[in-house]
Design an enzyme around this catalytic site. Structure first.
Site, PDB file in Angstrom:
ATOM      1  N   ASP A 149       0.876  -1.185   0.000  1.00 45.45           N
ATOM      2  CA  ASP A 149       0.000   0.000   0.000  1.00 45.45           C
ATOM      3  C   ASP A 149       0.908   1.229   0.000  1.00 45.45           C
ATOM      4  O   ASP A 149       0.988   1.959   0.985  1.00 45.45           O
ATOM      5  CB  ASP A 149      -0.904  -0.038   1.247  1.00 45.45           C
ATOM      6  CG  ASP A 149      -1.888   1.124   1.288  1.00 45.45           C
ATOM      7  OD1 ASP A 149      -1.994   1.870   0.292  1.00 45.45           O
ATOM      8  OD2 ASP A 149      -2.566   1.294   2.327  1.00 45.45           O
TER       9      ASP A 149
ATOM     10  N   CYS B 117      -3.233   4.500  -3.973  1.00 47.68           N
ATOM     11  CA  CYS B 117      -3.998   5.745  -4.023  1.00 47.68           C
ATOM     12  C   CYS B 117      -3.686   6.500  -5.305  1.00 47.68           C
ATOM     13  O   CYS B 117      -4.143   7.612  -5.505  1.00 47.68           O
ATOM     14  CB  CYS B 117      -3.687   6.607  -2.802  1.00 47.68           C
ATOM     15  SG  CYS B 117      -1.932   6.912  -2.609  1.00 47.68           S
TER      16      CYS B 117
HETATM   17  N1  SAH Z   1      -1.642   0.843   4.897  1.00 47.33           N
HETATM   18  C1  SAH Z   1      -1.312   1.946   5.748  1.00 47.33           C
HETATM   19  C2  SAH Z   1      -1.101   3.267   5.043  1.00 47.33           C
HETATM   20  C3  SAH Z   1      -0.202   3.252   3.893  1.00 47.33           C
HETATM   21  S1  SAH Z   1       0.159   4.877   3.325  1.00 47.33           S
HETATM   22  C4  SAH Z   1      -2.404   2.158   6.758  1.00 47.33           C
HETATM   23  O1  SAH Z   1      -3.554   1.892   6.475  1.00 47.33           O
HETATM   24  O2  SAH Z   1      -2.136   2.638   7.832  1.00 47.33           O
HETATM   25  C5  SAH Z   1       1.800   4.624   2.783  1.00 47.33           C
HETATM   26  C6  SAH Z   1       2.795   4.451   3.916  1.00 47.33           C
HETATM   27  O3  SAH Z   1       4.059   4.179   3.333  1.00 47.33           O
HETATM   28  C7  SAH Z   1       3.000   5.664   4.776  1.00 47.33           C
HETATM   29  O4  SAH Z   1       2.746   5.293   6.120  1.00 47.33           O
HETATM   30  C8  SAH Z   1       4.466   6.058   4.581  1.00 47.33           C
HETATM   31  O5  SAH Z   1       5.075   6.556   5.748  1.00 47.33           O
HETATM   32  C9  SAH Z   1       5.078   4.756   4.156  1.00 47.33           C
HETATM   33  N2  SAH Z   1       6.309   4.791   3.339  1.00 47.33           N
HETATM   34  C10 SAH Z   1       6.686   5.717   2.432  1.00 47.33           C
HETATM   35  N3  SAH Z   1       7.806   5.357   1.808  1.00 47.33           N
HETATM   36  C11 SAH Z   1       8.176   4.147   2.325  1.00 47.33           C
HETATM   37  C12 SAH Z   1       9.240   3.244   2.076  1.00 47.33           C
HETATM   38  N4  SAH Z   1      10.165   3.510   1.169  1.00 47.33           N
HETATM   39  N5  SAH Z   1       9.263   2.107   2.776  1.00 47.33           N
HETATM   40  C13 SAH Z   1       8.326   1.812   3.706  1.00 47.33           C
HETATM   41  N6  SAH Z   1       7.294   2.636   3.986  1.00 47.33           N
HETATM   42  C14 SAH Z   1       7.209   3.790   3.310  1.00 47.33           C
END
Ligand code: SAH
Length: 463
Positions: free
Chosen positions: A387, A414
Site C-alpha cells: 500500500d 492511491c
Molecule cells: N496501509 C497503511 C497506510 C499506507 S500509506 C495504513 O492503512 O495505515 C503509505 C505508507 O508508506 C506511509 O505510512 C508512509 O510513511 C510509508 N512509506 C513511504 N515510503 C516508504 C518506504 N520507502 N518504505 C516503507 N514505507 C514507506
C-alpha cells in the site's frame, strides 16, 4: 489557427484532468478550464496560451452538462478542497473508474479487452458527505478584525471562512464556534503568519466514528493558553469530546503540528474500530480519514489475499498496521514494514491492545528491509500486500517481490498511474492481473483508491 492570451473561445468539455479541471479541445488545441464539468459547453477566456495548450477562465456555461449539479456547499468554488462537487456523484464514480481503466491501458500498456475482463465496478460511498473523521482548521483574523476559522483557499494562505465543511462531522462547527467565542471573550489572538505573532494557529478535530469519541487539539505558537480551565470546561460539555490537548508549534513553517503535545483534559487519545480491530489515535497518529470506506477497501484486500490460516504474509508500507492487523486474523504470521518509526510504535501498540501475537513490525524502507530479510534470513511469503505512497513501489522492492515469488500480490494504491506502471512490471515478471477494484474513499475530490489482485496461478482459479 493560433490562439493568444485574452482570446475568447467556445468549446465542449470532453475530459477531466488530474486536478479536476475540465479539458476541451478546439482544432486539436487543448484548453484546461477550472470549474468546468464534463459535458459542459463553455465560453472561455484564454489566460495563458502556449503552443500546444492553454489555461482558460470560465466566462459562461453556454449549455450545462447533464452531470452538472449545484454544489451542496456554498463555498465549494472558493475553497477548492472539493474539485468535483459540481459533478453529480454517480458521474464522479464513472469518471474515477474510467480514469483507473485508462491508466492501465495508457501507462500499463494492457489491452483494453483484458482490462475489461478484470475491472470490477467502482465501489462508491453510501453517504458521500460527512465522511471525514479528521479536520484541521487554520484560525485567523478577517479584515474587520474578527476571529475566523476555515480552510486555506487553493495554493494560498488566505483563509476561506468555513466552520461547517460538509465532508467533515457536524460537531466541528460547535467546537470551532466554542473556541472562537472563548478566544474573543478572553482576548486570545489568532496566529499571524506574516509577522509570526499571535497564539492559536490551528484546531485539529478527530472523531472515532464507531465510538463517538472526539479529540480536540489546539496548535499554538506557544506552550500555554490563558484560562485553560474555562476552555476545557466549555469544550468538555460538547457531546463526545473526551480528549483535549495543546500542541506547540513555534516554527515559521507550513507544517501544521509541532513535535510537543500536552493533554490538558481527558485521555491523551481516542479509540476507534475498523471492523473488529481497535485503534488508539493520538493527535499526531496517522489514521485513515474515511474509516467506513477503509473497511471496505481492506476487506477487499483481505478477500484477495485468500487466507486460510496457514499463510505467511508481508504487508509493505504498513503505516500503523491497519492492513497487517486485518490480515493477521486469517493468516499464520504477518510482517509489516514502514518507514516512520512512530507509525510502527502505533502498529505495535495496536497489535497489543487487540491481543494480536502473530504480527511483527519492522521500521525501515520496504526496498531495504525486504531484500535484507530475504538475503540474510531467507524469509518467505505466500502473499505480499503493498500500500505504497503516490510514487508507487521502488524498483528494488518490486524485484525482491518477484524473487520471493509469493502466490499472490495484493496491491492497494492511491494513485492508479503508478499502480498501472508497477502492475505492468510485475506482469512482465510472471504475474497476471485477476481483479482490479476501484474504491472511492474521497467523494468530491479527484482521488480514488484501487485494489488489485495479481496471481501466479491461471486466471480461472479464482472464483
Ligand atoms: N496501509 C497503511 C497506510 C499506507 S500509506 C495504513 O492503512 O495505515 C503509505 C505508507 O508508506 C506511509 O505510512 C508512509 O510513511 C510509508 N512509506 C513511504 N515510503 C516508504 C518506504 N520507502 N518504505 C516503507 N514505507 C514507506
Amino acid at each position: 489557427m493560433r490562439y493568444e492570451k485574452n482570446d475568447q473561445v467556445e468549446l465542449t468539455i470532453s475530459d477531466i484532468g488530474a486536478k479536476g479541471e475540465g479539458i476541451g479541445k478546439i482544432d486539436g488545441y487543448t484548453v484546461f478550464v477550472k470549474d468546468a464539468v464534463l459535458g459542459d459547453e463553455v465560453r472561455v477566456k484564454l489566460m495563458k496560451a502556449k503552443k500546444q495548450y492553454a489555461y482558460g477562465k470560465l466566462e459562461e456555461v453556454i449549455s450545462p452538462s447533464s452531470f452538472r449539479v449545484i454544489p451542496k456547499c456554498s463555498i465549494a468554488k472558493q475553497c477548492g478542497g472539493c474539485q468535483l462537487q459540481f459533478m453529480d456523484y454517480a458521474q464522479q464514480l464513472i469518471y474515477k473508474e474510467n480514469k483507473v481503466k485508462q491508466h492501465f491501458i495508457r501507462i500499463g500498456k494492457f489491452e483494453e479487452a483484458q482490462i475489461d475482463q478484470v475491472l470490477e465496478p467502482i465501489i462508491g460511498m453510501e453517504e458521500p458527505y460527512h465522511y471525514r473523521n479528521k479536520a484541521q482548521f487554520p484560525i485567523g483574523t478577517n479584515k474587520e478584525g474578527h476571529l475566523i476559522a476555515g480552510f486555506y483557499a487553493e495554493r494560498t494562505h488566505h483563509i476561506v471562512e468555513n466552520t461547517n465543511c460538509l465532508l467533515g462531522v457536524g460537531e466541528n462547527e460547535t467546537i470551532l464556534k466554542t473556541i472562537l467565542a472563548f478566544m474573543e471573550e478572553f482576548s486570545i489572538s489568532a496566529y499571524d503568519e506574516v509577522n509570526n505573532t499571535g497564539l492559536v494557529r490551528h484546531v485539529l478535530i478527530r472523531k472515532g466514528f464507531t465510538t463517538g469519541e472526539i479529540m480536540v487539539c489546539l496548535v499554538l505558537n506557544g506552550r500555554k493558553i490563558k484560562h485553560e480551565e474555562e476552555l476545557t470546561k466549555r469544550l468538555g460539555k460538547i457531546q463526545g469530546v473526551c480528549s483535549i490537548s495543546l500542541n506547540e508549534n513555534k516554527e515559521v513553517t507550513n507544517v501544521i503540528m509541532g513535535s510537543h503535545t500536552t493533554c490538558i483534559w481527558g485521555t491523551p487519545y481516542i479509540e476507534d474500530y475498523i471492523g473488529s480491530i481497535k485503534f488508539q489515535i493520538s493527535p499526531q497518529s496517522f489514521y485513515q480519514v474515511n474509516p467506513v470506506q477503509t473497511k471496505v477497501l481492506y476487506e477487499l484486500a483481505l478477500e484477495y489475499a485468500q487466507l486460510t490460516g496457514n499463510e505467511t504474509v508481508w504487508d509493505l508500507y504498513c503505516g500503523i498496521g491497519t492492513i497487517s492487523l486485518f490480515l493477521s486474523q486469517k493468516a499464520k504470521q504477518v510482517y509489516g514494514v514502514e518507514i516512520v518509526p512512530q507509525a510502527i510504535e502505533d502498529a505495535k501498540n495496536n497489535a497489543k491492545i487487540n491481543h494480536i501475537e502473530n504480527a511483527t513490525f519492522y521500521v525501515g524502507k520496504a526496498e531495504e528491509v525486504l531484500p535484507k530479510q530475504y538475503e540474510e534470513n531467507g524469509i518467505y511469503a505466500d502473499v505480499i500486500v503493498v500500500d505504497p505512497p503516490r510514487k508507487g513501489c521502488d524498483a528494488v522492492c518490486l524485484d525482491t517481490m518477484l524473487t520471493m515469488a509469493p502466490k499472490r500480490i495484493v496491491y492497494v494504491s492511491c494513485d492508479s498511474a503508478t499502480l498501472a506502471r508497477d502492475a505492468a512490471y510485475l506482469c512482465e515478471g510472471g504475474y497476471h492481473i485477476e481483479k482490479i477494484t476501484p474504491v472511492d474513499q474521497f467523494g468530491h475530490t479527484v482521488h480514488c483508491e484501487t485494489v488489485v489482485l495479481l496471481s501466479q496461478q491461471v486466471a480461472d482459479d479464482y472464483i
